[in-house]
Design an enzyme around this catalytic site. Structure first.
Site, mmCIF file in Angstrom:
data_model
loop_
_atom_site.group_PDB
_atom_site.id
_atom_site.type_symbol
_atom_site.label_atom_id
_atom_site.label_comp_id
_atom_site.label_asym_id
_atom_site.label_seq_id
_atom_site.Cartn_x
_atom_site.Cartn_y
_atom_site.Cartn_z
ATOM 1 N N ASN A 160 11.630 71.487 16.414
ATOM 2 C CA ASN A 160 12.163 72.670 15.718
ATOM 3 C C ASN A 160 11.057 73.582 15.197
ATOM 4 O O ASN A 160 11.261 74.784 15.033
ATOM 5 C CB ASN A 160 13.083 72.261 14.569
ATOM 6 C CG ASN A 160 14.497 71.970 15.058
ATOM 7 O OD1 ASN A 160 14.832 72.285 16.187
ATOM 8 N ND2 ASN A 160 15.301 71.362 14.215
ATOM 9 N N GLU A 166 13.410 62.286 17.473
ATOM 10 C CA GLU A 166 12.160 62.304 16.710
ATOM 11 C C GLU A 166 12.269 61.261 15.598
ATOM 12 O O GLU A 166 13.215 61.293 14.804
ATOM 13 C CB GLU A 166 11.924 63.687 16.083
ATOM 14 C CG GLU A 166 11.629 64.772 17.105
ATOM 15 C CD GLU A 166 11.536 66.164 16.489
ATOM 16 O OE1 GLU A 166 10.716 66.961 16.958
ATOM 17 O OE2 GLU A 166 12.302 66.469 15.544
ATOM 18 N N HIS A 173 15.838 62.168 14.073
ATOM 19 C CA HIS A 173 16.348 63.509 14.368
ATOM 20 C C HIS A 173 16.768 63.603 15.833
ATOM 21 O O HIS A 173 15.925 63.626 16.731
ATOM 22 C CB HIS A 173 15.285 64.565 14.034
ATOM 23 C CG HIS A 173 15.761 65.955 14.283
ATOM 24 N ND1 HIS A 173 14.967 66.926 14.837
ATOM 25 C CD2 HIS A 173 16.966 66.533 14.060
ATOM 26 C CE1 HIS A 173 15.665 68.044 14.941
ATOM 27 N NE2 HIS A 173 16.879 67.827 14.478
ATOM 28 N N SER A 232 17.610 68.303 10.182
ATOM 29 C CA SER A 232 16.854 69.125 11.140
ATOM 30 C C SER A 232 15.673 69.795 10.479
ATOM 31 O O SER A 232 14.645 70.007 11.100
ATOM 32 C CB SER A 232 17.694 70.285 11.669
ATOM 33 O OG SER A 232 18.936 69.910 12.076
#
Ligand code: 3HC
Length: 284
Positions: A192, A154, A142, A121
């Site tokens: 994120n 991702e 991800h 992450s």
């Protein structure tokens, strides 16, 4: 470009790894799941079986398709059993050293044309890849929690990723029924980078605005259209996971908003980790 991905390895069958393995078997891909012990592997198999059975009960999946999906999953405790996989996705603990150690082992046992992907992450894919002598085959994939339900993946291009590895990972993302987006190995990638500081702001607002947990969640759901409130979401992600990701992003960017709010750090230290521990902002 090497052929289609037909066999996938998933290393680490926690919440994310089990969800990813579920997606693979549902998409018709033979999948080898590796856990430290077979007992832990069986627990993950049980969770996958449970969610697929719920889909049958709700009329979203045929019983035969469910059974065929379960048969595509094999379990192992040996990394060596991933030797014939076309692509391996790593979903182990979010620490650089164990990830690098695993990638060194994967490089030893996997075919040279196998793609090695990490579900990290907040760590750098490039740094993970730097541990091996063939970093061109390393990419990020991800997924978002819960992986079977969240449409996004991702696909992360590290500094030395080859076009071939990157595109094969992208194609697998599509095959798994996800909406892949292409991004680079920058801190937090895309989502994120935005979501972690935003959730940290939400938690700080709890104290600053003297709003209750329930009202903050209601505010963001009904005033901003979020599918779940920020406190519910941090409970779902895991307070330890969120704090760790915040720390990793803060270390890289030095942006104050990335730093984990002290309230969350205290909760993590007290073992209030959210859903997985039975208690976080809410009790489960
Ligand atoms: N795996 C498989 N199936 C699952 C599951 C899982 N982990 N969790 C739930 N399900 C299934 C259940 O079977 C459930 O059906 P059932 O209750 O009838 O058995 C079904 O999914 C639907 O569950 P819900 O009724 O809870 O579904 P909702 O419609 O409420 O949607 C949600 C749930 C998709 C989680 C939605 O609330 C949502 O989108 N929330 C936001 C989540 C989010 O933002 N995630 C990203 C977190 S950030 C992240 O992951 C990045 C990381 O790097 C930290």
């Amino acid at each position: 470009m090497a052929g289609e991905i037909q066999k996938v390895g998933v290393v680490g069958l926690g919440a994310m790894g089990a969800g990813i393995a579920q997606l693979c078997v549902e998409a018709g891909v033979d999948t080898v799941g590796r856990e430290v012990t077979l007992e832990l592997g069986e627990k993950a198999r049980g969770r996958i079986a449970h969610f697929l059975t719920r889909k049958v009960e709700k009329g979203q999946l045929q019983q035969g398709a469910r059974d065929a999906a379960m048969e595509r999953l094999t379990l192992t405790s040996e990394v060596g059993d991933l030797g014939d996989c076309d692509l391996v996705i790593e979903a182990i603990v979010e620490d650089l050293a164990p990830k690098q150690e695993l990638f060194r082992e994967l490089e030893r046992v996997c075919r040279p044309d196998a793609v090695l992907a990490t579900n990290t992450s907040a760590l750098s894919v490039t740094e993970i890849a730097s541990a091996i002598s063939t970093p061109e085959r390393v990419v990020g994939m991800h997924f978002f929690n819960p992986a079977p339900l969240m449409p996004l993946v991702e696909i992360v291009r590290a500094e030395l990723s080859s076009d071939d590895a990157f595109e094969r990972a992208y194609t697998l993302g599509e095959k798994l029924g996800k909406h892949p987006i292409r991004c680079f190995d920058t801190p937090g990638f895309v989502v994120n980078r935005v979501l972690i500081p935003l959730l940290n702001d939400c938690i700080r607002v709890l104290d600053e605005a003297r709003v209750s947990v329930e009202d903050l969640d209601a505010g963001m759901k009904h005033g901003a259209g979020w599918p779940m409130g920020p406190c519910e979401l941090v409970d779902l992600v895991g307070i330890d996971v969120h704090v760790h990701a915040s720390e990793a992003l803060y270390e890289k960017t030095r942006e104050q908003r990335m730093a984990p709010p002290p309230r969350l750090v205290a909760m993590r230290n007290a073992g209030l980790l959210g859903r997985k521990s039975g208690r976080g902002f809410y009790t489960y």
